[in-house]
Enzyme design. Structure first.
Site, PDB file in Angstrom:
ATOM      1  N   HIS A  69     -11.101  -2.994   3.224  1.00  0.00           N
ATOM      2  CA  HIS A  69     -10.992  -2.729   4.668  1.00  0.00           C
ATOM      3  C   HIS A  69     -11.765  -1.484   5.092  1.00  0.00           C
ATOM      4  O   HIS A  69     -11.760  -1.149   6.273  1.00  0.00           O
ATOM      5  CB  HIS A  69      -9.517  -2.564   5.030  1.00  0.00           C
ATOM      6  CG  HIS A  69      -8.912  -1.360   4.359  1.00  0.00           C
ATOM      7  ND1 HIS A  69      -8.754  -1.276   2.989  1.00  0.00           N
ATOM      8  CD2 HIS A  69      -8.485  -0.186   4.861  1.00  0.00           C
ATOM      9  CE1 HIS A  69      -8.247  -0.095   2.696  1.00  0.00           C
ATOM     10  NE2 HIS A  69      -8.058   0.589   3.806  1.00  0.00           N
ATOM     11  N   ASP A  70     -12.393  -0.789   4.165  1.00  0.00           N
ATOM     12  CA  ASP A  70     -13.097   0.457   4.490  1.00  0.00           C
ATOM     13  C   ASP A  70     -14.613   0.305   4.461  1.00  0.00           C
ATOM     14  O   ASP A  70     -15.334   1.304   4.501  1.00  0.00           O
ATOM     15  CB  ASP A  70     -12.721   1.557   3.482  1.00  0.00           C
ATOM     16  CG  ASP A  70     -11.309   2.077   3.691  1.00  0.00           C
ATOM     17  OD1 ASP A  70     -10.788   1.954   4.805  1.00  0.00           O
ATOM     18  OD2 ASP A  70     -10.737   2.629   2.727  1.00  0.00           O
ATOM     19  N   GLU A  94      -6.566   4.219  -5.745  1.00  0.00           N
ATOM     20  CA  GLU A  94      -7.849   4.364  -5.043  1.00  0.00           C
ATOM     21  C   GLU A  94      -8.464   5.707  -5.429  1.00  0.00           C
ATOM     22  O   GLU A  94      -7.963   6.764  -5.067  1.00  0.00           O
ATOM     23  CB  GLU A  94      -7.605   4.304  -3.534  1.00  0.00           C
ATOM     24  CG  GLU A  94      -8.883   4.175  -2.772  1.00  0.00           C
ATOM     25  CD  GLU A  94      -8.816   4.812  -1.401  1.00  0.00           C
ATOM     26  OE1 GLU A  94      -9.649   4.466  -0.562  1.00  0.00           O
ATOM     27  OE2 GLU A  94      -7.944   5.672  -1.174  1.00  0.00           O
ATOM     28  N   ASP A 128      -2.969   4.636  -2.324  1.00  0.00           N
ATOM     29  CA  ASP A 128      -4.002   5.234  -1.487  1.00  0.00           C
ATOM     30  C   ASP A 128      -4.352   6.627  -2.005  1.00  0.00           C
ATOM     31  O   ASP A 128      -3.475   7.383  -2.426  1.00  0.00           O
ATOM     32  CB  ASP A 128      -3.431   5.326  -0.056  1.00  0.00           C
ATOM     33  CG  ASP A 128      -4.484   5.631   0.990  1.00  0.00           C
ATOM     34  OD1 ASP A 128      -5.429   4.849   1.124  1.00  0.00           O
ATOM     35  OD2 ASP A 128      -4.339   6.651   1.690  1.00  0.00           O
ATOM     36  N   ASP A 158       0.861  -1.176   0.000  1.00  0.00           N
ATOM     37  CA  ASP A 158       0.000   0.000   0.000  1.00  0.00           C
ATOM     38  C   ASP A 158       0.901   1.230   0.000  1.00  0.00           C
ATOM     39  O   ASP A 158       1.801   1.330   0.841  1.00  0.00           O
ATOM     40  CB  ASP A 158      -0.854  -0.024   1.281  1.00  0.00           C
ATOM     41  CG  ASP A 158      -2.297   0.318   1.019  1.00  0.00           C
ATOM     42  OD1 ASP A 158      -2.536   1.403   0.476  1.00  0.00           O
ATOM     43  OD2 ASP A 158      -3.169  -0.489   1.382  1.00  0.00           O
TER      44      ASP A 158
HETATM   45  O1  ISL Z   1     -14.469   7.664   2.757  1.00  0.00           O
HETATM   46  C1  ISL Z   1     -14.395   8.126   1.661  1.00  0.00           C
HETATM   47  C2  ISL Z   1     -15.520   8.774   1.070  1.00  0.00           C
HETATM   48  O2  ISL Z   1     -16.660   8.438   1.761  1.00  0.00           O
HETATM   49  C3  ISL Z   1     -13.212   7.970   0.847  1.00  0.00           C
HETATM   50  O3  ISL Z   1     -12.940   9.029   0.043  1.00  0.00           O
HETATM   51  C4  ISL Z   1     -12.010   7.694   1.717  1.00  0.00           C
HETATM   52  O4  ISL Z   1     -11.474   8.883   2.090  1.00  0.00           O
HETATM   53  C5  ISL Z   1     -11.061   6.892   0.935  1.00  0.00           C
HETATM   54  O5  ISL Z   1     -11.621   5.635   0.830  1.00  0.00           O
HETATM   55  C6  ISL Z   1      -9.674   6.902   1.514  1.00  0.00           C
HETATM   56  O6  ISL Z   1      -9.330   5.722   2.152  1.00  0.00           O
HETATM   57  C7  ISL Z   1      -7.970   5.431   2.282  1.00  0.00           C
HETATM   58  O7  ISL Z   1      -7.247   6.451   2.905  1.00  0.00           O
HETATM   59  C8  ISL Z   1      -7.590   6.717   4.259  1.00  0.00           C
HETATM   60  C9  ISL Z   1      -7.635   5.450   5.111  1.00  0.00           C
HETATM   61  O8  ISL Z   1      -8.229   5.729   6.343  1.00  0.00           O
HETATM   62  C10 ISL Z   1      -8.389   4.345   4.430  1.00  0.00           C
HETATM   63  O9  ISL Z   1      -8.332   3.168   5.189  1.00  0.00           O
HETATM   64  C11 ISL Z   1      -7.785   4.175   3.069  1.00  0.00           C
HETATM   65  O10 ISL Z   1      -8.338   3.106   2.358  1.00  0.00           O
HETATM   66  C12 ISL Z   1      -6.547   7.658   4.766  1.00  0.00           C
HETATM   67  O11 ISL Z   1      -5.272   7.165   4.458  1.00  0.00           O
END
Ligand code: ISL
Ligand code: CA
Length: 568
Positions: free
Chosen positions: A351-352, A274, A216, A109
């Site tokens: 994971h989100d 992403e 990311d 990542d």
């Molecule tokens: O949550 C979002 C919109 O609802 C997304 O834009 C979110 O900001 C995006 O998925 C970013 O995620 C990534 O970066 C974050 C981290 O917390 C996440 O786990 C990662 O996948 C910050 O590094």
């Protein structure tokens, strides 16, 4: 699943990553070998044969770098060190060779929109206004209101609630952070900063043999540096949604092209970016068009965000959605690449987000869980693009139990901040809705430990990869709220790769409901669908258990049952 054997007919040369199965490992909850409660890299190494047997071609390892873990490793304090609970640099070296000796790849990542505030770069940057690294982060003086009260430089709301700016007493300026206050944004406008990112966060790992990166927040590096206020779209709120100030900003394509030219391309490294808050295909194509030389592929979020009430204030206010809405997003993102030189990803977990079975399927009974988990697997496996699986998806892992108390059991900074914000509002309905939303959508659900006592019977077949990975997607019965149906056709994508005489079609018929679905009643006559016929010899796969296949009815799908028919 029952399957009918055949050999893959796909010919031609395509990059390895188009037909590969990627599998995301979240190190904290994958496999703990020393019983300290944290998964670790030796645990991943111990399970490499499991992943190999599953058919995984490339492991994507979520951040395992040195970190204070305010955002589970997406807050990095040293790009070149491994978080000690996960292991050591030599464990990672061993992991790389463990993957390579099995013909597998490993990507890491790449988190370079921001660092942790504990990173030495930020420590230097915040030490004085004249420090050489001051400009590596985004510092701005305060504004003052009519009464002389200090205010942040803009009214932007961060992703984790609260403003995007934090006041630094020592140097009397604000620094920018799109995420947590402990995650200051790097200043990509500064060429020395970009060079340091390329050297320390990228080349260091590529030189050790890593095969590429999941990148990311790839579209957030170029901000609007005139720093305007965002329009007030949430009256009454101090901080306003402002993604247009940093998503797909003025220099973003220049930055990504540079990253590609200077680092990714020379190493022939694979990249998957992403790409959140970018809902239009015409905005996405410039990132993944082969001619643009930026990224190999991206994650686009329209489908996986279904059910959330918007990206900012309303993110955890759950919104029910009809199947037709899901199908419409799938159709859009399956068809947009046709006739272009771009490529795409297929995924429904990471994971989100909450677990797919608990969001798109039904985890309320054992039967519904099994059938809907298989249907989701079949859905993903028959879509066009490179498939990404998240750990535990292969065994149909579900969300945490609904009665687990949020304050005690939810650990994610985003979940807790949104819950805190709802409670601070004193609005009882908002608190209730946020609790409901978190129980379905919270990032915590995908972060609980991987269940290792699963049945071993969950392989992914490589047969028909040409048809499913590359085939053109043709929706059928698009308005139906029960059946999810489409045809995959060899002809369409990369026609040069498919020998005309071997052209095939597949009909994918899925019951996305807990009730039996009569195919004729829904005007779906499998035999009449162009190029597709049903009958035992044409059935490629069904979600039914083998013992139930003898009682299968051609014209009726059981609750959550799905099938794929082939025609030549
Ligand atoms: O949550 C979002 C919109 O609802 C997304 O834009 C979110 O900001 C995006 O998925 C970013 O995620 C990534 O970066 C974050 C981290 O917390 C996440 O786990 C990662 O996948 C910050 O590094
Ligand atoms: Ca451990």
């Amino acid at each position: 699943m029952g399957s009918v054997n055949d050999t893959s007919l796909c010919v031609g040369k395509t990059p390895w990553w188009k037909e590969a199965v990627f599998y995301q490992v979240y190190p904290a909850s994958f496999k703990d070998t020393n019983n300290d409660g944290w998964g670790d890299i030796p645990g991943l190494i111990a399970k490499i044969d499991y992943l190999h047997d599953l058919g995984v071609d490339c492991v994507w390892l979520s951040p395992m770098f040195e970190s204070p873990q305010k955002d589970m490793g997406y807050d990095i304090s040293d790009y070149q060190a491994v978080f000690s609970r996960y292991g050591t640099l030599s464990d990672v070296d061993y992991l790389i060779s463990a993957c390579h000796t099995r013909g597998m790849k490993l990507i890491l990542d790449l988190v370079v929109n921001h660092t942790s505030d504990q990173h030495p770069w930020f420590q230097e940057s915040r030490s004085s206004k004249t420090n050489p690294k001051r400009d590596w982060y985004m510092w701005k003086p305060a504004r003052y209101d009519a009464n002389g009260n200090r205010m942040p430089p803009t009214n932007w709301r961060s992703y984790f609630a609260g403003p995007t700016w934090t006041w630094d007493e020592h140097t009397q300026e604000y620094y920018l952070h799109l995420y947590d206050t402990s995650q200051p944004d790097l200043n990509w406008e500064n060429p020395e900063c970009r060079k340091a990112i390329y050297d320390e966060a990228m080349r260091f790992w590529l030189d050790r043999g890593v095969d590429g990166f999941r990148i990311d927040t790839v579209n957030k590096y170029s901000k609007r540096v005139d720093f305007p206020d965002a329009p007030v779209t949430m009256p009454g709120e101090t901080d306003q949604p402002a993604p247009e100030m940093w998503c797909n900003g003025p220099r973003i394509h220049e930055f990504i092209r540079e990253m590609n030219e200077q680092v990714l391309a020379p190493y022939n490294a694979v990249s998957v970016g992403e790409l959140s808050n970018t809902p239009l295909p015409e905005q996405v194509l410039p990132y993944v068009s082969a001619a643009a030389k930026e990224l190999d592929m991206v994650f686009e979020f329209s489908t996986i965000r279904l059910g959330t009430g918007g990206p900012f204030h309303g993110k955890y206010l759950y919104r029910e959605f009809p199947l037709s809405e899901l199908k419409q997003y799938v159709a859009t993102w399956q068809q947009w690449l046709e006739g272009t030189d771009g490529w795409h990803t297929v995924f429904c977990e990471n994971h989100d987000n909450g677990r797919a079975v608990s969001r798109f399927g039904d985890d309320s009974t054992a039967e519904a869980w099994e059938a809907s988990a298989k249907t989701i697997a079949l859905w993903q496996a028959t879509l066009t693009g490179t498939i990404f699986l998240y750990q535990g998806q292969e065994i149909g892992m579900v969300n945490m139990p609904k009665d687990w108390p949020i304050e005690a059991e939810y650990k994610d900074v985003e979940s807790l901040n949104f819950y805190k914000e709802a409670k601070a509002s004193g609005d009882v309905e908002r608190i209730r809705k946020t609790e409901e939303g978190l129980r379905i959508l919270a990032r915590d659900h995908s972060r609980i430990p991987m269940q290792w006592d699963a049945s071993p019977n969950s392989g992914f077949t490589k047969e028909y990869s040409g048809l499913f990975v590359h085939g053109a997607f043709r929706p059928v019965l698009q308005e139906d709220e029960t059946l999810f149906v489409y045809v995959k056709d060899d002809q369409g994508f990369e026609e040069g790769d498919v020998q005309a005489e071997k052209r095939r079609k597949a009909l994918v018929v899925m019951n996305f409901s807990g009730k039996p679905a009569n195919l004729q009643e829904h005007n779906l006559d499998v035999a009449a669908t162009p190029g597709c016929k049903h009958g035992e010899e044409r059935l490629l796969v069904t979600t039914l258990r083998k013992k139930d296949m003898s009682s299968m009815e051609a014209g009726t799908l059981r609750p959550w049952e799905s099938r794929v028919y082939l025609s030549f």
